[in-house]
Motif scaffolding. Structure first.
Motif: not given
Ligand SMILES: Cc1cc2nc3c(=O)[nH]c(=O)nc-3n(C[C@H](O)[C@H](O)[C@H](O)COP(=O)(O)O)c2cc1C
Length: 129
Positions: A21, A59, A29
């Motif tokens: 993650i 996001l 980011n």
């Molecule tokens: C607890 C948690 C925190 C997350 N924080 C972020 C984050 O700060 N930035 C981000 O791009 N994805 C974050 N993700 C992942 C996103 O949910 C997502 O999987 C990612 O942005 C990719 O999205 P996509 O598969 O639609 O391209 C986080 C996931 C979890 C479970």
């Protein structure tokens, strides 16, 4: 700038899951100018996110659909003049085992400009066992 703090449930994720993650967090980011920090205590996440409104909206939509956690609850959602952790594309804040030490360590690791009420919420999260 918008700043949000939320908690969510994710019982039983492993260190590798959290590392994966964080990898995605950091590259996405950085591109979008989103910053913040992430805590995981083995059951729940707490995450602070800050950035431009449109980027945070993008996001938050993804986070709401991510099956790796559920039950997101917003604890704070504010318009701020400046980001408090501009150098953290997504900082993992590790919680040490010993609960007594945990609060003290955390107090030193949190960004100085964090609003007192947000700091209190993070400190309370860290005290949960
Ligand atoms: C607890 C948690 C925190 C997350 N924080 C972020 C984050 O700060 N930035 C981000 O791009 N994805 C974050 N993700 C992942 C996103 O949910 C997502 O999987 C990612 O942005 C990719 O999205 P996509 O598969 O639609 O391209 C986080 C996931 C979890 C479970």
């Amino acid at each position: 700038m918008r700043q949000v703090l939320y908690i969510s449930s994710a019982p039983g994720l492993g260190g590798d899951d959290v590392a994966a993650i964080l990898d995605v967090c950091r590259s996405n980011n950085e591109q979008r100018g989103i910053t913040g920090f992430l805590l995981y205590n083995g059951r729940n996440f707490m995450q602070l996110l800050e950035g431009a409104e449109a980027d945070l909206q993008w996001l938050l939509e993804r986070l709401g659909k991510d099956p790796r956690h559920s039950g997101m609850v917003m604890l704070a959602d504010n318009i701020v003049d400046a980001t408090v952790c501009p150098d953290w594309s997504m900082q993992e804040i590790r919680l040490v085992e010993d609960v007594a030490q945990r609060r003290e360590r955390l107090a030193g690791e949190l960004p100085e400009g964090l609003a007192p009420e947000i700091r209190q919420l993070v400190m309370n999260f860290a005290a949960l066992n």
